[in-house]
Write an enzyme that holds these catalytic residues in place. Structure first.
Site, PDB file in Angstrom:
ATOM      1  N   ASP A  41      -5.285   3.048  -3.554  1.00  0.00           N
ATOM      2  CA  ASP A  41      -6.556   2.986  -2.832  1.00  0.00           C
ATOM      3  C   ASP A  41      -6.773   4.158  -1.866  1.00  0.00           C
ATOM      4  OD1 ASP A  41      -4.787   2.238  -0.830  1.00  0.00           O
ATOM      5  OD2 ASP A  41      -5.737   0.298  -0.412  1.00  0.00           O
ATOM      6  N   ARG A  42      -5.788   5.035  -1.712  1.00  0.00           N
ATOM      7  CA  ARG A  42      -5.944   6.188  -0.820  1.00  0.00           C
ATOM      8  C   ARG A  42      -5.935   7.484  -1.627  1.00  0.00           C
ATOM      9  NH1 ARG A  42      -3.298   4.969   4.972  1.00  0.00           N
ATOM     10  NH2 ARG A  42      -3.606   2.713   4.989  1.00  0.00           N
ATOM     11  N   LYS A  46     -11.202   0.470  -1.105  1.00  0.00           N
ATOM     12  CA  LYS A  46     -11.167   1.924  -1.211  1.00  0.00           C
ATOM     13  C   LYS A  46     -10.506   2.293  -2.524  1.00  0.00           C
ATOM     14  CE  LYS A  46      -7.326   1.973   2.170  1.00  0.00           C
ATOM     15  NZ  LYS A  46      -7.549   0.740   2.938  1.00  0.00           N
ATOM     16  N   ASP A  73      -1.827   6.893  -3.449  1.00  0.00           N
ATOM     17  CA  ASP A  73      -0.707   6.219  -2.795  1.00  0.00           C
ATOM     18  C   ASP A  73      -0.122   5.092  -3.634  1.00  0.00           C
ATOM     19  OD1 ASP A  73      -2.922   4.515  -2.510  1.00  0.00           O
ATOM     20  OD2 ASP A  73      -2.116   3.636  -0.675  1.00  0.00           O
ATOM     21  N   SER A  81       0.805  -1.211   0.000  1.00  0.00           N
ATOM     22  CA  SER A  81       0.000   0.000   0.000  1.00  0.00           C
ATOM     23  C   SER A  81       0.844   1.269   0.000  1.00  0.00           C
ATOM     24  CB  SER A  81      -0.972  -0.013   1.176  1.00  0.00           C
ATOM     25  OG  SER A  81      -1.882   1.069   1.093  1.00  0.00           O
ATOM     26  N   HIS A  82       0.749   2.057   1.059  1.00  0.00           N
ATOM     27  CA  HIS A  82       1.386   3.373   1.143  1.00  0.00           C
ATOM     28  C   HIS A  82       2.789   3.306   1.733  1.00  0.00           C
ATOM     29  CE1 HIS A  82      -0.594   2.275   4.820  1.00  0.00           C
ATOM     30  NE2 HIS A  82       0.137   3.140   5.489  1.00  0.00           N
ATOM     31  N   ASP A  96      -0.566   1.814  -3.961  1.00  0.00           N
ATOM     32  CA  ASP A  96      -1.392   0.861  -4.695  1.00  0.00           C
ATOM     33  C   ASP A  96      -2.710   1.457  -5.179  1.00  0.00           C
ATOM     34  OD1 ASP A  96      -2.571   0.984  -2.145  1.00  0.00           O
ATOM     35  OD2 ASP A  96      -3.269  -1.084  -2.250  1.00  0.00           O
TER      36      ASP A  96
END
Length: 542
Positions: free
Chosen positions: A280-281, A375, A276, A112-113, A278
């Site tokens: 999703d943010r 998300k 971010d 992710s982030h 991947d």
């Protein structure tokens, strides 16, 4: 040819809120990734002959593990693998592919982030057939299997060429390398009024999107510049890099300071955003105003009907427990359901599948809807653009009008990163033990009204998730929440969430940390943060 390889278990393969995350060198240990992937397959039933989606955010070690996963899928009996060209699939795009093509599930390779690179972070997450993260009963089964695994299956065929769109039969399984952007962009065109947004941009509206050298670059370039007509250069850092260009791909005010400073300048664009690692943010900044994720969720929910995909209204709103109550005010006025869940997008899946919620969000910069089961950073940006195009007002005007209508929830998150794990656990344990004695206790002018350890009772499947965060509620509606994050890879991250509701519009222009100063002091005192961690101040304030 299928090979069965003997292996020994690793004791540390317990998935967190978003799969298994470790440093790259840990995943490079002999059979480490293979053990976890086989543990996933061993915990599933009925996938023989079915389709598996595989993709990732392009971070370091992404391609190597994709090749392993493809060969192991073939050996374990999957009929087809769909993989993004270059190994690229944003997390929401992977969720869409799973749902659109009715795949059995998907393996998403991402942390992710978190930072990427040879010594940085890597992750493996399994998503189920609805496109959402595996629920706890599956992740628990994966962990139990990983503790006793003694072999894995892998097919012996050459690596797949991930850099060309093609379909081939290897090891008795179809491998389809697909365009990672096309299906996702088509979905966005169904949900949003691209014509209205194109018109807004043609009138001189300026946007600045920072893809942070991460996965959303190709998506943003295609959607914002090619389909919506934003000038070349509106999307910056659009080439996904294995180390994210040496930057930390977390869309917050620390790691997007350059964008923030630009949006606060005299010659700022009308709208700034970022996503971010991947995809999703999201980060939303208007000219002269930062929109907190909690406020963004509430404003998107209040205005969702302006977008074609939500023109009939929303069924309900779901938010994670640490997220501010701003969305609750919208749900109350609109007469729709509001659901408070633990942190982790997987908890929204049941509500979305049951049609109880339409819009979901977390304070950690994640918002989304029932279009996928993750998300979705670009979705949030596009919904904002759709609202701006229809209302014809600036971001700051929309935000201040929202506060005037619903009241303002002053809100901040203080992160203490890389805390010694034992010290962090000791702080939470000590807090938990003193909960019964806290009601009635005074901290300055604040009086504790109630205190608990949040437990979630899922209204759909009736499951119960205990110990999801400690809540200290004060008289007057303010609160402080403490929880340990499950998304890091080094030490522990203590997150402290501070919130005050202010209905008086004449008090809506106070600086956030000032408005929360007494609550911040109370949080330090009630948890003895310095005594347990040795930290005088948080690492990051958002």
């Amino acid at each position: 040819m299928i090979k069965t390889v003997s292996t020994t278990p690793y004791a540390d393969q317990k998935p967190g809120t978003s799969g298994l995350r470790k440093k790259v060198p840990e995943f490079q240990q002999p059979n480490y990734a293979e053990n976890f992937i086989q543990s996933i397959f061993d915990s599933l039933e009925g996938y023989q002959g079915k389709t598996l989606v595989i993709g990732g955010d392009g971070r370091y070690y992404n391609r190597e593990v994709i090749q392993k996963a493809i060969k192991m899928a073939a050996a374990n009996g999957f009929g087809k693998v769909m993989v993004g060209k270059g190994g690229i699939l944003s997390t929401p795009a992977a969720s869409n592919i799973i749902r659109k093509y009715k795949a059995f599930g998907g393996i998403i390779l991402s942390a992710s982030h978190n930072p990427g690179g040879p010594t940085e972070d890597f992750g493996i997450k399994y998503n189920i057939g609805n496109g959402g993260p595996a629920p706890e009963k599956i992740t628990d089964a994966i962990y139990e299997r990983s503790k006793v695994i003694d072999s894995y299956k892998i097919s012996d065929f050459p690596d797949i060429n991930l850099d060309r769109i093609a379909r081939e039969d290897v090891g008795g399984m179809i491998v389809s390398v697909i365009d990672p952007v096309e299906d996702y962009a088509a979905l966005m065109e169904e949900l949003f009024d691209f014509g209205a947004i194109r018109n807004l941009i043609s009138l001189g509206f300026r946007l600045n999107f920072d893809a942070m050298s991460a996965v959303t670059g190709p998506y943003a370039k295609e959607i914002f510049e090619i389909r919506l007509g934003a000038p070349d250069g509106s999307v910056r850092n659009f080439l996904p890099l294995p180390d994210f260009g040496g930057h930390h791909p977390d869309p917050n005010l620390v790691h997007c300071k350059e964008l923030y400073d630009e949006m606060m300048s005299d010659d700022a664009p009308d709208f700034g955003a970022a996503s971010d690692g991947d995809g999703d943010r999201n980060l939303i900044i208007g000219k002269g105003i930062y929109v907190t994720p909690s406020d963004s969720l509430a404003i998107l929910a209040a205005n969702a009907n302006l977008a074609p995909g939500y023109s009939h209204g929303i069924a309900g709103i779901a938010r994670s427990m640490p997220t501010s109550g701003a969305a609750d005010r919208v749900a109350e006025k609109r007469g729709v359901g509001i659901y408070e869940t633990p942190t982790g997008w997987k908890f929204f899946g049941n509500l979305l599948d049951a049609g109880m919620a339409t819009i979901c969000g977390e304070e950690s910069s994640g918002t989304g809807s029932n279009h996928v089961r993750e998300k979705d950073g670009l979705w949030a940006v596009l919904l904002w653009l759709n609202i701006l195009a229809v209302r014809g007002e600036s971001v700051i005007d929309i935000v201040t009008q929202h506060w005037a209508t619903y009241g303002r929830n002053y809100y901040s998150r203080h992160d203490y990163e890389g805390v010694d794990t034992n010290a962090a656990n000791g702080l939470i344990t000590a807090l938990r033990e003193k909960l019964p004695t806290l009601p009635g206790t005074k901290y300055g002018d604040l009086t504790v009204a109630a205190a608990d350890d949040f437990a979630y009772h899922d209204p759909v499947d009736k499951s119960v998730s205990q110990h999801q965060g400690i809540r200290i509620m004060f008289e007057g509606g303010s609160r402080v929440v403490f929880r340990l994050s499950g998304t890091g890879t080094t030490g522990a991250t203590l997150r402290v969430y501070i919130e005050r509701y202010e209905p008086d519009s004449t008090r809506h222009n106070i600086e956030t940390q000032e408005a929360l100063a007494d609550l911040i002091a109370a949080a330090q005192a009630v948890a003895d943060i310095k005594g347990h961690t040795g930290r005088d101040a948080p690492t990051v304030i958002t």
